[in-house]
Each structure stands twice: as C-alpha cells, then as structure tokens.
Design a protein around this motif. Sequence first.
Motif, PDB file in Angstrom:
ATOM      1  N   GLU A 155       0.832  -1.202   0.000  1.00 11.64           N
ATOM      2  CA  GLU A 155       0.000   0.000   0.000  1.00 11.64           C
ATOM      3  C   GLU A 155       0.865   1.250   0.000  1.00 11.64           C
ATOM      4  O   GLU A 155       2.001   1.225   0.469  1.00 11.64           O
ATOM      5  N   ARG A 157       0.103   5.665   0.484  1.00 11.54           N
ATOM      6  CA  ARG A 157      -0.807   6.809   0.489  1.00 11.54           C
ATOM      7  C   ARG A 157      -0.181   7.947  -0.309  1.00 11.54           C
ATOM      8  O   ARG A 157       0.977   8.298  -0.079  1.00 11.54           O
ATOM      9  N   GLN A 207      -5.130   9.836  -1.245  1.00 10.37           N
ATOM     10  CA  GLN A 207      -5.743   8.524  -1.527  1.00 10.37           C
ATOM     11  C   GLN A 207      -4.791   7.393  -1.168  1.00 10.37           C
ATOM     12  O   GLN A 207      -3.565   7.517  -1.333  1.00 10.37           O
ATOM     13  N   LEU A 208      -5.365   6.307  -0.680  1.00 11.93           N
ATOM     14  CA  LEU A 208      -4.575   5.120  -0.352  1.00 11.93           C
ATOM     15  C   LEU A 208      -4.560   4.206  -1.575  1.00 11.93           C
ATOM     16  O   LEU A 208      -5.612   3.789  -2.055  1.00 11.93           O
ATOM     17  N   THR A 226      -7.135   2.465  -6.333  1.00 16.50           N
ATOM     18  CA  THR A 226      -7.495   3.187  -5.111  1.00 16.50           C
ATOM     19  C   THR A 226      -8.391   2.301  -4.239  1.00 16.50           C
ATOM     20  O   THR A 226      -8.793   1.206  -4.651  1.00 16.50           O
ATOM     21  N   GLU A 227      -8.717   2.814  -3.055  1.00 13.68           N
ATOM     22  CA  GLU A 227      -9.569   2.055  -2.130  1.00 13.68           C
ATOM     23  C   GLU A 227     -10.941   1.747  -2.716  1.00 13.68           C
ATOM     24  O   GLU A 227     -11.544   0.735  -2.382  1.00 13.68           O
TER      25      GLU A 227
END
Lengths: 240, 240
Positions: A155, A157, A207-208, A226-227
Amino acid sequence: MAAKTTYPHFVDPQDVDFTLRASISNLIAKTLNVAGVDADSKGFGIRELKPQNRSWVLSRMAIEISHRPSEYTPYNITTWVSDYGRAMSTRNFVLDCEGEVFGSATTQWSMIDFNTRRAVDLRYIAEHNDAVWAEEPPIERAGKLPAVDAEATTEHRVAYSDIDFNRHMNSLRYFDLMLDCLPLEILTEDRAVRIDINFLNETRYGQLLRIGYRNEGDRWEFEIATEDDTIACRTTFEWR
Amino acid sequence: MAAKTTYPHFVDPQDVDFTLRASISNLIAKTLNVAGVDADSKGFGIRELKPQNRSWVLSRMAIEISHRPSEYTPYNITTWVSDYGRAMSTRNFVLDCEGEVFGSATTQWSMIDFNTRRAVDLRYIAEHNDAVWAEEPPIERAGKLPAVDAEATTEHRVAYSDIDFNRHMNSLRYFDLMLDCLPLEILTEDRAVRIDINFLNETRYGQLLRIGYRNEGDRWEFEIATEDDTIACRTTFEWR
C-alpha cells in the motif's frame, strides 16, 4: 516542421541506482521529459497549452531496454511523432550510446481540454500536424492490459512528494512503487526488459493506493488501484 | 585554485511541486549536486575519491529559503569551501535569481576512508586546501540538534528507489519523508523557512524507519530512526 530530434543526455550520479547504472525509472523519466521539451520546442507542448487550459495526457507506453548505461556515460534520446488520429498521438524514442541503441519506446497521448474534460480533436492542431515524421515506432505499441489477479499487495498513500500541479500522483512515481516490489536480484543484473504500461485514471493527494502484483517466471504484472477500486494503471515487466 | 564558482540552473517542470514552484527537496538536491560537481571539477570530488575507496559524507546542513522560484525560472547556485579543520570541511552556497538572493546554505562534510572506516585528515588533501575561499558562511551553521520527543510517527521501509550505490538510504529521500508529514497548507504558501539537519547514521535497504515529529507553532522537529533505535537524522524546520 517535420523532424526527428536528438537530445544529448548524461548519466549523472543522481540518475543511478545501487548498481551504478541509470535506473529504469530514471530512463523513463528522461524519456518522458524529452517528450515535453520536444513538444514545447515545436509549439504544441504544455507551455503553449496551459494558457488554453489544455494538457497532454499519457495513455500508454511501451519501452524496451537492452541494458542500462553506467554513471558518467553520455547518451542520446531521439524522438519523433510518427502518426496521429482524432484522439491519440504516437510519440517514439530511441536511446543510444555513441550510436549503439540500448532503449526504444513508443507512447500514446491524448490532449485534454480541462474546460470540457474531453479530448481535443488533434486534426486541428497545426503545429502538431507539421511535426509528424512518418517513421514507424521502433517497437510494438503497448497493448490493452487485462486485469491482474494479484497474489501479493503493498500500500501507499499519495503524499506531497508524489503529486503534480493538479495534486494528482505523478505518473513516474508509479514506477518507483512497482520496482520497489521486485526482488533486488532482478535489478542487480542488467537484464533486458520490456515494459508495457496503461494509464487509466488519475489518483489524488491523500488517496490510499493498493499495488497488487503477480509473478510468473520472468513476467511481473502490476495493477495499482485506489480504495474504491478505481484502476490507476496496469503494467507488465517482461525480463528477457 | 581558490574560487567561488557559479553554476547556472533552471526550474524545469520535473523540479516543481503542486504550487508550480521548485520544491524544497529539489532545491536541496540541486544544492548538494553542485557540491559534487564543484568538488569533482576542482579535483577532490567523489570521482577522484572512488578509486581510492574514499568518499565525502555529509554531516550537517543548514539552509534558509526566502521564497521558491517558479517553473521556467533561471537561477544560479554559487558555492565555495570557506574553511576546514582536520576532520570537517565547510561548503557554502548562495542561490539567486538575477542577483536577488533567495536561498543560502552551509554544509559540513567529512571524508571517509572505507578501508579504515575512519575520517581522513583533510589537512593533507592539497586540492581541497587550494580551493578554500576565505569568505564566511552566508548563514549560521547547523547546530547539534537534541533528541525529539515525538508526538506523532509514520513508518517507511527503505526500498530500492531510496538507495544509493552502498545500498544506504539516499539522504535526499529523508526530506521527502519529512515534508510528506507536513500539512499541505504550509507547503502551499511560499513562506520563508530555515532548515537545520544533522545526519547521524546510515540506514540500509530493507530497514523499517520510524519518522517521529513534534510541532510547536511554526517549528517542526523530526527524528528518523531504525527499529533498533539507531538515529538516522534529526531535522528542524522553522517557518518565518
């Protein structure tokens, strides 16, 4: 004016990775910088487009690198626009050291009008039309990449150091995120590689991102999303 | 040869942050690049030192930036070595746009012999001695920064894209990690800032870093450490 144009480069200490050769991201960064400089110099670059609230958007890229030049090596990047349609322009690149080609790339771009959020019809951009040099791309264009059935993920951010003037993730940062997932051994050897990239959606500050990947033999497939499952890009590295 | 030397620069699109001004990390990167280029050109840079298995190590840096130049702005970085002792050399920098100074920096370096893992006695490096230009640093040198009583932390694992030829984290990447912790508002305004940095220990590929920080008013203190509490660097940002 129709022309292939050559831009001299040099592998500075800040361009190399731990192998003391120009990193893959650095060669991609230099290649894409040349796209900007060449378009600017011929009157259809982002410097011209910004006041019109337009910009170029990179859609697909393929690059083949047979070996990476060492620190303090001079090299050239030659570029030309080979052809275009209503919505998409193809720009090509050849990278050489003293005439010996070590890299080739082909990219597809659209021009976006931020007022309408739509692609500009390239047939009416005279400077761009005038620049076309009708020589085929040096390698096969990037195809449409399918979804990746990821077997591992990391991941990230989207942070200040990742973003451009639109507060979108800089496309070049995706390469760092992907290369950072690879075993160091692949990057230690100076193996030939072909990379295909599809840029699909922008991602924004805060955004993660989920970097999913899958490996089979010498092939690594990546998908960054993105999530909310918006796909930012898909990329395939194929080592040879 | 004793000399202050000026190196012309330009704010290219890849140098700016989302404010379309050169980013703080980019100005620091360009400044430190000039240190390398100037030392190389005067015969005591890393190109000369590498075959002797020696290198320069940056120990402390202070930089004051009154404002950051905009995209497509030419500027200069002028550098000189002002003085040195047995173990430490002081190199200074002034950044100007058309004569108007917008940045000043002073740095302290030691020369390490990798065979002995000890500092080289600089008094016996003739080329370095000859280069000294006896003009005081333009700003106060970085002091010794105390431990930071962190009130917040983030983490980062040292990855391929972070490392130099020794597989150590590139010092410049610390600035990205720290700036990424700041509220975007501070970086949106083009405020004057003084930054003091102490580099204490190297960090290596694969290590997990803890970026701890503390904020009081316009002052931000950072400390980056490994999992076993080895301190990599301490930094203070003081906005004005």
